[in-house]
Design a protein around this motif. Structure first.
Motif, PDB file in Angstrom:
ATOM      1  N   GLY A 129       0.831  -1.190   0.000  1.00 30.30           N
ATOM      2  CA  GLY A 129       0.000   0.000   0.000  1.00 30.30           C
ATOM      3  C   GLY A 129       0.868   1.243   0.000  1.00 30.30           C
ATOM      4  N   LEU A 130       0.684   2.096  -1.005  1.00 23.61           N
ATOM      5  CA  LEU A 130       1.425   3.350  -1.075  1.00 23.61           C
ATOM      6  C   LEU A 130       0.601   4.481  -0.480  1.00 23.61           C
ATOM      7  CD1 LEU A 130       2.886   3.196  -4.698  1.00 23.61           C
ATOM      8  CD2 LEU A 130       4.139   2.954  -2.565  1.00 23.61           C
ATOM      9  N   GLY A 131       1.252   5.372   0.235  1.00 21.80           N
ATOM     10  CA  GLY A 131       0.558   6.537   0.765  1.00 21.80           C
ATOM     11  C   GLY A 131       0.081   6.347   2.191  1.00 21.80           C
ATOM     12  N   GLU A 132      -0.992   7.056   2.524  1.00 21.91           N
ATOM     13  CA  GLU A 132      -1.498   7.052   3.907  1.00 21.91           C
ATOM     14  C   GLU A 132      -2.999   6.739   3.912  1.00 21.91           C
ATOM     15  OE1 GLU A 132      -0.427  10.928   5.260  1.00 21.91           O
ATOM     16  OE2 GLU A 132       1.719  10.502   5.301  1.00 21.91           O
ATOM     17  N   HIS A 133      -3.657   6.990   5.047  1.00 25.79           N
ATOM     18  CA  HIS A 133      -5.110   6.821   5.206  1.00 25.79           C
ATOM     19  C   HIS A 133      -5.543   5.359   5.034  1.00 25.79           C
ATOM     20  CE1 HIS A 133      -4.981  11.145   5.029  1.00 25.79           C
ATOM     21  NE2 HIS A 133      -4.568  11.124   3.774  1.00 25.79           N
ATOM     22  N   TRP A 134      -4.731   4.447   5.526  1.00 25.91           N
ATOM     23  CA  TRP A 134      -5.055   3.036   5.361  1.00 25.91           C
ATOM     24  C   TRP A 134      -6.116   2.542   6.316  1.00 25.91           C
ATOM     25  CZ3 TRP A 134      -4.045   0.605   1.193  1.00 25.91           C
ATOM     26  CH2 TRP A 134      -3.043   1.101   0.373  1.00 25.91           C
ATOM     27  N   ASP A 135      -6.388   3.301   7.363  1.00 25.79           N
ATOM     28  CA  ASP A 135      -7.395   2.873   8.328  1.00 25.79           C
ATOM     29  C   ASP A 135      -8.793   3.353   7.955  1.00 25.79           C
ATOM     30  OD1 ASP A 135      -5.657   1.476  10.060  1.00 25.79           O
ATOM     31  OD2 ASP A 135      -4.941   3.374  10.879  1.00 25.79           O
ATOM     32  N   MET A 136      -8.928   4.046   6.839  1.00 25.09           N
ATOM     33  CA  MET A 136     -10.233   4.550   6.402  1.00 25.09           C
ATOM     34  C   MET A 136     -11.132   3.383   5.990  1.00 25.09           C
ATOM     35  SD  MET A 136     -11.089   7.248   3.344  1.00 25.09           S
ATOM     36  CE  MET A 136      -9.981   8.466   4.095  1.00 25.09           C
ATOM     37  N   TYR A 137     -12.368   3.399   6.461  1.00 25.95           N
ATOM     38  CA  TYR A 137     -13.323   2.334   6.167  1.00 25.95           C
ATOM     39  C   TYR A 137     -13.881   2.508   4.761  1.00 25.95           C
ATOM     40  CZ  TYR A 137     -17.500  -0.607   6.553  1.00 25.95           C
ATOM     41  OH  TYR A 137     -18.479  -1.555   6.355  1.00 25.95           O
ATOM     42  N   HIS A 138     -13.907   1.408   3.971  1.00 28.51           N
ATOM     43  CA  HIS A 138     -14.504   1.415   2.633  1.00 28.51           C
ATOM     44  C   HIS A 138     -15.798   0.603   2.674  1.00 28.51           C
ATOM     45  CE1 HIS A 138     -10.938   3.235   0.919  1.00 28.51           C
ATOM     46  NE2 HIS A 138     -10.179   2.251   1.367  1.00 28.51           N
ATOM     47  N   HIS A 139     -16.916   1.257   2.449  1.00 30.28           N
ATOM     48  CA  HIS A 139     -18.185   0.545   2.550  1.00 30.28           C
ATOM     49  C   HIS A 139     -18.318  -0.553   1.499  1.00 30.28           C
ATOM     50  CE1 HIS A 139     -19.168   3.384  -0.713  1.00 30.28           C
ATOM     51  NE2 HIS A 139     -20.087   2.514  -1.061  1.00 30.28           N
ATOM     52  N   CYS A 140     -17.640  -0.372   0.327  1.00 28.99           N
ATOM     53  CA  CYS A 140     -17.779  -1.339  -0.762  1.00 28.99           C
ATOM     54  C   CYS A 140     -17.114  -2.680  -0.448  1.00 28.99           C
ATOM     55  CB  CYS A 140     -17.223  -0.768  -2.058  1.00 28.99           C
ATOM     56  SG  CYS A 140     -15.578  -0.078  -1.900  1.00 28.99           S
ATOM     57  N   ILE A 141     -16.117  -2.689   0.446  1.00 27.52           N
ATOM     58  CA  ILE A 141     -15.485  -3.955   0.826  1.00 27.52           C
ATOM     59  C   ILE A 141     -15.795  -4.319   2.278  1.00 27.52           C
ATOM     60  CG2 ILE A 141     -13.598  -3.699  -0.824  1.00 27.52           C
ATOM     61  CD1 ILE A 141     -11.792  -2.871   1.493  1.00 27.52           C
ATOM     62  N   GLY A 142     -16.497  -3.420   2.975  1.00 30.74           N
ATOM     63  CA  GLY A 142     -16.855  -3.686   4.361  1.00 30.74           C
ATOM     64  C   GLY A 142     -15.669  -3.779   5.282  1.00 30.74           C
TER      65      GLY A 142
END
Length: 207
Positions: free
Chosen positions: A152-165
């Motif tokens: 994973g490149l970059g940041e904000h990896w803890d952000m929740y994605h509703h499309c993958i739950g």
């Protein structure tokens, strides 16, 4: 690999021939060019180029990029200058994210291939456009047992994605854990060289 190994046998008198070989390595490199990667494409291209630069001619590699569709940029073959040339112009971020379809395509390309096989996946962990479902991906992972190394490149990896739950970090970590691979999260492309070396070392070991 830069390491020493020692072996001992009890042999009868006479001449003996020992042949030492490395297991063949076959990797499918998959990268995300969806709209969510906007602003990260330069680092993404640098990441792919850096990985290709450390490959050896005897290594086999295939290249896939995905956004709302999946494109095979280069089929599985021994690495050459033509392989690297094929990625030119393949990093424009646009459209949706067919992540599941891309990984399934990579598994299909490694079907029946001998030696150490792996998928190297560079993405933010989100899926929004795949024709296949989440369950299709996990069923195939269980069936094929192909290692996945996610970066994973970059940041904000803890952000929740509703499309993958799930968050991107947990999803990519679970992919790696389930396949005996590894997940890496690199805020800066300066960390990539050491990541690639770790992956390369593992793939050159006898599985």
């Amino acid at each position: 690999l830069g390491t020493d190994s020692s072996f001992e046998w009890t042999l009868d008198a006479g001449e003996h021939l020992i042949e030492v070989t490395e297991p063949p390595v076959s990797v499918v490199v998959i990268w995300d060019t969806s709209g969510s990667m906007e602003g990260s494409t330069r680092a993404l291209q640098g990441a792919v180029e850096s990985y290709l630069d450390q490959l050896r001619p005897e290594d086999r590699v295939a290249l896939i990029r995905f956004s709302g569709d999946v494109e095979v940029v280069a089929p599985l073959d021994h690495y050459s200058k033509e392989t690297k040339a094929a990625i030119e112009g393949k990093f424009n971020a646009i459209g949706g994210t067919a992540l599941y379809d891309a990984v399934l395509q990579g598994m299909e390309m490694l079907e029946g291939v001998r030696g150490n096989r792996a998928i190297l996946l560079m993405t933010d962990g989100e899926d929004s456009r795949s024709k296949n479902h989440n369950s299709d991906l996990w069923n195939m992972i269980e069936k094929k047992r192909i290692r996945i190394y996610s970066i994973g490149l970059g940041e904000h990896w803890d952000m929740y994605h509703h499309c993958i739950g799930n968050s991107g970090k947990r999803f990519l970590s679970n992919l790696a854990l389930a396949t005996n691979g590894k997940a890496f999260f690199a805020p800066s492309k300066n960390e990539l060289k050491s990541i690639y070396q770790k992956i390369s070392d593992e793939l050159q070991q006898i599985s």
